[in-house]
Each structure stands twice: as C-alpha cells, then as structure tokens.
Write an enzyme that holds these catalytic residues in place. Structure first.
Site, mmCIF file in Angstrom:
data_model
loop_
_atom_site.group_PDB
_atom_site.id
_atom_site.type_symbol
_atom_site.label_atom_id
_atom_site.label_comp_id
_atom_site.label_asym_id
_atom_site.label_seq_id
_atom_site.Cartn_x
_atom_site.Cartn_y
_atom_site.Cartn_z
ATOM 1 N N THR A 209 0.814 -1.210 0.000
ATOM 2 C CA THR A 209 0.000 0.000 0.000
ATOM 3 C C THR A 209 0.848 1.262 0.000
ATOM 4 O O THR A 209 0.309 2.366 0.049
ATOM 5 C CB THR A 209 -0.932 0.044 1.215
ATOM 6 O OG1 THR A 209 -0.182 -0.322 2.374
ATOM 7 C CG2 THR A 209 -2.084 -0.907 1.039
ATOM 8 N N HIS A 426 -22.186 -22.520 -17.116
ATOM 9 C CA HIS A 426 -21.839 -22.176 -15.734
ATOM 10 C C HIS A 426 -21.667 -20.656 -15.594
ATOM 11 O O HIS A 426 -22.265 -20.038 -14.715
ATOM 12 C CB HIS A 426 -20.542 -22.909 -15.353
ATOM 13 C CG HIS A 426 -20.024 -22.616 -13.981
ATOM 14 N ND1 HIS A 426 -20.072 -23.524 -12.955
ATOM 15 C CD2 HIS A 426 -19.437 -21.501 -13.468
ATOM 16 C CE1 HIS A 426 -19.539 -22.994 -11.883
ATOM 17 N NE2 HIS A 426 -19.141 -21.760 -12.158
ATOM 18 N N GLU A 427 -20.881 -20.068 -16.497
ATOM 19 C CA GLU A 427 -20.622 -18.624 -16.403
ATOM 20 C C GLU A 427 -21.883 -17.811 -16.673
ATOM 21 O O GLU A 427 -22.160 -16.832 -15.971
ATOM 22 C CB GLU A 427 -19.512 -18.212 -17.380
ATOM 23 C CG GLU A 427 -18.143 -18.818 -17.095
ATOM 24 C CD GLU A 427 -17.688 -18.630 -15.658
ATOM 25 O OE1 GLU A 427 -18.103 -17.649 -15.011
ATOM 26 O OE2 GLU A 427 -16.935 -19.483 -15.173
ATOM 27 N N HIS A 430 -23.986 -17.689 -13.631
ATOM 28 C CA HIS A 430 -23.589 -16.616 -12.708
ATOM 29 C C HIS A 430 -24.169 -15.286 -13.171
ATOM 30 O O HIS A 430 -24.758 -14.536 -12.387
ATOM 31 C CB HIS A 430 -22.057 -16.462 -12.694
ATOM 32 C CG HIS A 430 -21.337 -17.497 -11.900
ATOM 33 N ND1 HIS A 430 -21.642 -17.794 -10.598
ATOM 34 C CD2 HIS A 430 -20.282 -18.288 -12.222
ATOM 35 C CE1 HIS A 430 -20.808 -18.733 -10.152
ATOM 36 N NE2 HIS A 430 -19.972 -19.055 -11.123
HETATM 37 P P1 ADP Z 1 4.589 -1.579 1.347
HETATM 38 O O1 ADP Z 1 5.855 -1.121 1.928
HETATM 39 O O2 ADP Z 1 3.383 -0.945 1.955
HETATM 40 O O3 ADP Z 1 4.447 -3.067 1.298
HETATM 41 P P2 ADP Z 1 5.663 -0.330 -0.954
HETATM 42 O O4 ADP Z 1 5.811 1.034 -0.432
HETATM 43 O O5 ADP Z 1 6.904 -1.155 -0.990
HETATM 44 O O6 ADP Z 1 4.547 -1.128 -0.171
HETATM 45 O O7 ADP Z 1 4.999 -0.264 -2.392
HETATM 46 C C1 ADP Z 1 5.424 -1.056 -3.445
HETATM 47 C C2 ADP Z 1 5.245 -0.329 -4.756
HETATM 48 O O8 ADP Z 1 3.873 -0.149 -5.034
HETATM 49 C C3 ADP Z 1 5.831 1.051 -4.733
HETATM 50 O O9 ADP Z 1 7.163 1.038 -5.107
HETATM 51 C C4 ADP Z 1 4.964 1.805 -5.739
HETATM 52 O O10 ADP Z 1 5.451 1.596 -7.028
HETATM 53 C C5 ADP Z 1 3.641 1.117 -5.621
HETATM 54 N N1 ADP Z 1 2.720 1.860 -4.757
HETATM 55 C C6 ADP Z 1 2.125 1.400 -3.635
HETATM 56 N N2 ADP Z 1 1.321 2.325 -3.099
HETATM 57 C C7 ADP Z 1 1.409 3.405 -3.878
HETATM 58 C C8 ADP Z 1 0.800 4.695 -3.838
HETATM 59 N N3 ADP Z 1 -0.057 5.046 -2.869
HETATM 60 N N4 ADP Z 1 1.113 5.567 -4.820
HETATM 61 C C9 ADP Z 1 1.970 5.231 -5.782
HETATM 62 N N5 ADP Z 1 2.571 4.046 -5.874
HETATM 63 C C10 ADP Z 1 2.299 3.119 -4.941
HETATM 64 ZN ZN ZN Z 2 -18.319 -20.355 -11.027
#
Ligand code: ADP
Ligand code: ZN
Ligand code: MG
Length: 634
Positions: A209, A426-427, A430
C-alpha cells in the site's frame, strides 16, 4: 553507560576457543611425539648395552643421554639419566658407537613451538576466515575478522529522490507525515515552544500500500538522509549481531542528524516478548537494543524513526508506548479515487491513447493495492509493446487487470466441446443470477478463455461506485450469484462439476461472516462468534464460541447457502430460454461484454424473489447501486 565500549561476547568466545585448542595441543599431541619415540632405561642398562655393542649413536645432553640401538627393527630413541662417569668415553670408544654432545634431531624446540603455538593459530585463523566469508555473504556486506558483528556497510542514502507527489491517494497518511517533514526542516520552531516531536511513527497497513514509499517520501520532502534497515535482515544472524547492527545504525544516524531512520517490517524483531517458549534470545536482544537506542537520544536532535508493519497486533507493547512509536499512521488499501490517482501516477511516463479511462479500471480493481495497480499499468505497457503498438490503449489496461486477477490467457489450451459447453452455461448462470439480483454489481464481461491460474472462464462484475458497507440483501445476492454457476450445471446438464469449488468457498465465506461477525442472523443477534486475527494479512478468523454454538453456526450457514442455491435454480429455470441463448452466443464468441449480455437479455426477464430477503424483488434488468467488483470463475 557508553554502549560502544560494551564487551563483544563473540570475541570472548573466540579467544576461549583458541586457548582451549592450544592447551589441547600442548597436553596431548606434543608430548605424544616424544613418548612414541623414546624409552627410558636405567644407566646400568645403557652401559651394559654399550658393552654388548648394541648402541649405534649416543647424544650426551645437559642432564640426560639419549641413544639409539643398532638393532634393525628398533627405531626407538632411548634416554637415561646422566651420571658422573669418567669411564664413559672409554666405554663409548670400545662400543664403536657414534657419539657426541648432540645429535641433530628433527624434534628441535622450534618444531615444538610451531606444533604447539603456530599451528593452532593457523587452524583457527582458517576456520575463522571460512565462517566470516560465509557470514558476510549472508549479510551482503564485506568485512574481515575484526568487523565481526559490525557492519561497515553504508546504511543510508543522502537523498531518496521520492516526494509526496509520487505517493498517490493516502492523503490522511501524508497529512500526518507532513508535520514530521516540517519538524525536520525547522526543529527550532517546535523546541522553542517546548513541544516534543514524536520520536517515532508506525506505518500500519496491508502489503503493497506504499508504506516504504511514504517513508522514503518523508525523507525526500525533508531533504534529509534516509537510513533504512529491514527487520528481516536480523533473522538468521549470529547472537549479538542484531544488537550491534542497531547500535551501528543509530551511531551513524546521530552523526548525520537531522535524518530519518526507517525500520521496515519491524514485526520481525518487534514481536511480543513472551516467556512461553523461553523466547528468542537474539530477537529480544535486538529489540532491547532498539528500545534503549530510542530512549538514548535526546529530543530535538532531529532523528525521526519511522517503522512499517502489516502485523500491528503482534508488536511488543514496549515499542508502542509514548516516547517510542507513539504515532500510528494507517496506510489502507486505496479507495476508488486513490486507485485512479495511483494509476495516473504510474502511467505518467507512459504513452497513452485518448481512450484511456482510469476510472473504469479503478472500478474494476476494488481491493487492489498500490503495488498491484503499478503492476497492472506495467503489464498494459508490455502488452502494447507485444502487439507492436506505440501507445497504451484501454483494452491493454483491461486485459492486464484480468491478467493480474486470473493469470495470462492460455491460448493453446485444448478443452473438449462438452466441457466448454458446461463452462459456458456455468458462467452465464452466474451472470443471469447476478442480473436478477437487485443488489448485484452489473455484469461487465463474461469469458470462457482459460487462464493460467486454472480458471476455465469467469464472469466479471464491476460496481458503479465505491461501496463501503454490505447490507444483508447484498450479501444474500452475492451468495446467490456464486451458486448460479452450479445451478446452471444442475439444471441443464444434470451434473455437478469441480469447477464450482471456488464459488462454494466464497459463498460459504460470506454466509459464515454474516452469522459470526456481521450479526445478520436473527437467532444469534449481535454476538461476535468469531474474531479476525490478522486483518492486514488475509484476515483469517478464529472461533470464539462453544462447540455447541459452533455446530449451530454450521447448520445456519448451510441453511443460508442452500436457500440461495434454490433461489438461483429458480431464477435460471424461469429464464432457461435466455440461458440457452446467451450460452450459445458465448460459445461462439468466447468473450462477451456486459452490453452484449444485456442486449440479449433485454426482453421479458422474470425475477424470483429471494426467500431470505426482506426486500421485494421486482421485474427488472440490472440495478444501479453496486460497488465492488466481483469475479466468479469456474
Ligand atoms: P509496502 O511497503 O506498503 O508493502 P511499498 O511502499 O513497498 O509497499 O509499495 C510497493 C510499490 O507499489 C511502490 O514502489 C509503488 O510503485 C507502488 N505503490 C504502492 N502504493 C502506492 C501509492 N499510494 N502511490 C503510488 N505508488 C504506490
Ligand atoms: Zn463459477
Ligand atoms: Mg514495504
């Protein structure tokens, strides 16, 4: 106390081992050299042997006489005490033995010295070299013997080059961190009024994140050096290494203040210290060192410690008390707007065609993390290159969303006609049930192109906007949609396939949560019957009720899913014509869009009311108020 002067216990052990080996050599090996080759005899025996002409050579030393016999099979050296014997020379002459004050012997003092002192050193040195070589390979840092337990590696970067504008969404987190940036810029502003800056802030959230990214952005915005270390680096270290690593880190940080010290994945060292299993000495030492370092520097020196974790509940309370990581900054999965702006940030340097609609992609990716979105953009660019285009188009993005969700298309996969039919029905099952549900997300796409994830086909539903709550009706509609695939199999082919396993899992999960966590079952009411263990990592639950209650829960869950399943069968039975029609169309085209689906469906469409639902179902096509993207794959 000066931490730097603390004795290094590795060295104590090292020297003790060295001493032990030397003593061993002296006590056993070296005396054995002599013992093997020498026999003590009385002076009388010596004289007698001389007289018998049995002696070949004699060596007269300070206080002893050593000699060898001329017997062929006797290679021994004999020694005897030296006596004041005036006749000795005469006897020697008579015996015909070679004699002298000294016979050059291979066992000189130098030889003994080498054997007992130099050799052990050499052996130890070689073992030491070997160990250190292995170890430094593991730590990824070089260093000779004297850097045992110390890292000479540079732990910081002058400037991360990342700024807040590189982090999309996460506005709350950025706001909370702005104060820290300001403090690093002008600490006097805070100290002059008597305010203490928090020493540390803990970034908490699911993986991917942007926690690491945010920490780098703080350093980049404040234009200060960025020290970083990852909790997992401490795992598999020798005892005492972790602690000295922390010591090193803070020593260097103090020299470079103001700066940011970032400890990634702090849960690896900051786990609760429990006494149950005797604990993990190394980890506790490292944690203790970290705690004492955090206490050790004064406020206002300009060091801010950031840490990141996705397991906040496993952290030791000592870490979380005021004066340490007293600020907790949530870094959650991005919402619709956040996802849209993350997609924008990551496609900044990508050539896009005009038809790009990030909002649509963002709606189709609810629950995706920033890292996954970054990956989607990159996959789309790669696809454009593969297809020989110079710009990324909307279809690249949509395809890469599906790639990330379900894996690559398996173009070469051969599936026989009969199975393909079952998958198609099936699909469409759904999709039809979803369309009937007043609370289901609109169908966006149905496909029966197999994917590398093992899915033979799937139905993609995309919500209109972001939704944060799930009502009971929505939950029931979702379960009904999940059972729609199997319902079609039963209705048309009178069979049950393994393709529904994922649907079954999802339907059960929702039904179970309804009963145990959402209080949606009237019998149990608002009682928590399950607790979520680790909400950022999968969110598995553990039961918090008696075995009797647990078996009632099971019955209730079975009942809910069963009712939904019956409802799905009824919906399909009443729309069997449409089921055939759309399935045949899908078999011909392999992929159909939501619009095509709705076009075929448009005419008379009957909806059966949900027996569990409190809402009246009405004749309708697709409803508006859906949010989350769902995917029902066979
Ligand atoms: P975490 O440390 O929370 O596991 P990271 O900071 O290592 O995640 O994020 C991994 C990659 O994901 C970053 O290098 C970036 O490229 C992308 N990323 C994640 N969150 C964002 C965000 N809010 N904005 C832009 N890029 C993001
Ligand atoms: Zn299914
Ligand atoms: Mg990280």
């Amino acid at each position: 106390m000066n931490n730097d002067k603390k004795p290094n216990y590795n060295f104590v052990w090292f020297y003790a081992a060295l001493l032990g080996i030397i003593l061993l050599f002296n006590a056993f090996l070296v005396p054995n050299f002599e013992k093997k080759k020498t026999t003590e005899v009385g002076y009388g025996t010596f004289v007698q042997m001389l007289k018998n002409k049995e002696v070949s050579s004699v060596d007269i030393k300070e206080n002893k006489i050593s000699f060898k016999t001329n017997k062929k099979d006797d290679k021994n050296m004999y020694i005897t005490g030296k006596m004041e014997d005036p006749n000795l020379v005469e006897e020697l002459e008579k015996s015909g033995a070679k004699y002298g004050k000294e016979i050059p012997s291979e066992n000189t003092p130098i030889f003994y010295f080498i054997m007992s002192w130099v050799l052990p050193f050499l052996i130890i040195w070689m073992i030491g070299r070997f160990l250190i070589k292995n170890m430094s390979k593991k730590m990824g840092s070089g260093g000779g013997m004297m850097s045992f337990g110390k890292s000479n590696a540079k732990l910081y970067v002058k400037s991360t080059g990342v700024s807040f504008s590189d982090v999309a969404g996460q506005d709350e987190a950025k706001e909370a961190l702005t104060e820290i940036v300001d403090f690093l810029h002008a600490p006097e502003k805070y100290t002059s009024i008597g305010a203490k800056m928090p020493k540390g802030a803990l970034l908490v959230g699911p993986p991917g994140t942007g926690k690491t990214l945010l920490a780098q952005a703080v350093a980049g915005e404040a234009k200060v050096p960025f020290f970083s270390i990852s909790g997992s680096e401490f795992v598999e270290m020798f005892v005492g290494m972790g602690a000295s690593r922390v010591r090193d880190l803070f020593k260097q940080a103090k020299e470079k203040a103001p700066c940011i010290v970032f400890i990634d994945e702090i849960d690896a060292i900051g786990k609760k210290r429990d006494t149950n299993f005797g604990g993990n000495d190394e980890r506790e030492q490292t944690l203790n060192q970290l705690l004492s370092e955090m206490d050790g520097f004064e406020d206002g020196i300009g060091i801010v410690i950031l840490a990141a974790t996705n397991r906040p509940d496993s952290l030791d309370n000592a870490l979380l008390r005021p004066g340490r990581f007293d600020r907790r900054i949530p870094v959650e999965l991005p919402d619709l707007k956040g996802r849209e702006s993350i997609l924008e940030v990551h496609s900044k340097n990508i050539k896009k065609s005009d038809d790009i609609d990030f909002n649509q992609v963002a709606r189709a990716t609810s629950g995706a993390s920033g890292a996954e979105l970054a990956n989607i953009v990159n996959e789309a660019a790669l696809r454009a290159v593969r297809l020989g285009r110079s710009t990324v188009m909307q279809e690249d993005l949509e395809e890469s969303v599906e790639t990330v969700i379900a894996g690559y298309q398996r173009k070469g996969a051969v599936i026989n006609e009969k199975e393909k039919r079952i998958v198609a029905y099936h699909e469409v099952g759904h999709a039809l049930v979803a369309a009937a549900g007043k609370h289901s997300a609109p169908v966006h796409k149905i496909t029966i192109i197999p994917r590398t994830s093992g899915a033979l086909g799937y139905t993609l539903q995309v919500e209109k906007d972001e939704k944060f709550l799930m009502t009971k009706d929505e939950a029931l509609d979702n379960i009904t949609t999940y059972t729609g695939g199997r319902a079609a199999e039963e209705l048309i082919f009178n069979t049950k396939t393994s393709g529904a396993s994922n649907d079954i899992e999802m339907a059960t999960k929702i039904a179970r949560s309804m009963v145990t966590r959402f209080g949606m079952d009237d019998n149990f009411g608002m009682v928590a019957l399950e607790t979520v263990n680790n909400r950022y990592l999968g969110g598995d639950t553990s039961l918090a009720c008696s075995p009797e209650t647990s078996s009632i829960i099971d019955k209730t869950v079975i009942e809910i899913v069963k009712n939904c399943h019956e409802r799905a069968i009824n919906i399909l039975r009443e729309n069997e014509e449409k089921l055939h029609e759309i399935s045949e169309y899908l078999l011909k085209n392999e992929t159909i869009t939501g619009e095509e689906f709705m076009d075929i469906l448009e005419s008379k469409y009957i909806i059966t009311s949900n027996p569990n639902s409190e809402t009246e179902a009405k004749e309708n096509t697709v409803e508006e108020e859906q949010n989350n993207e769902e995917e029902k794959s066979i």
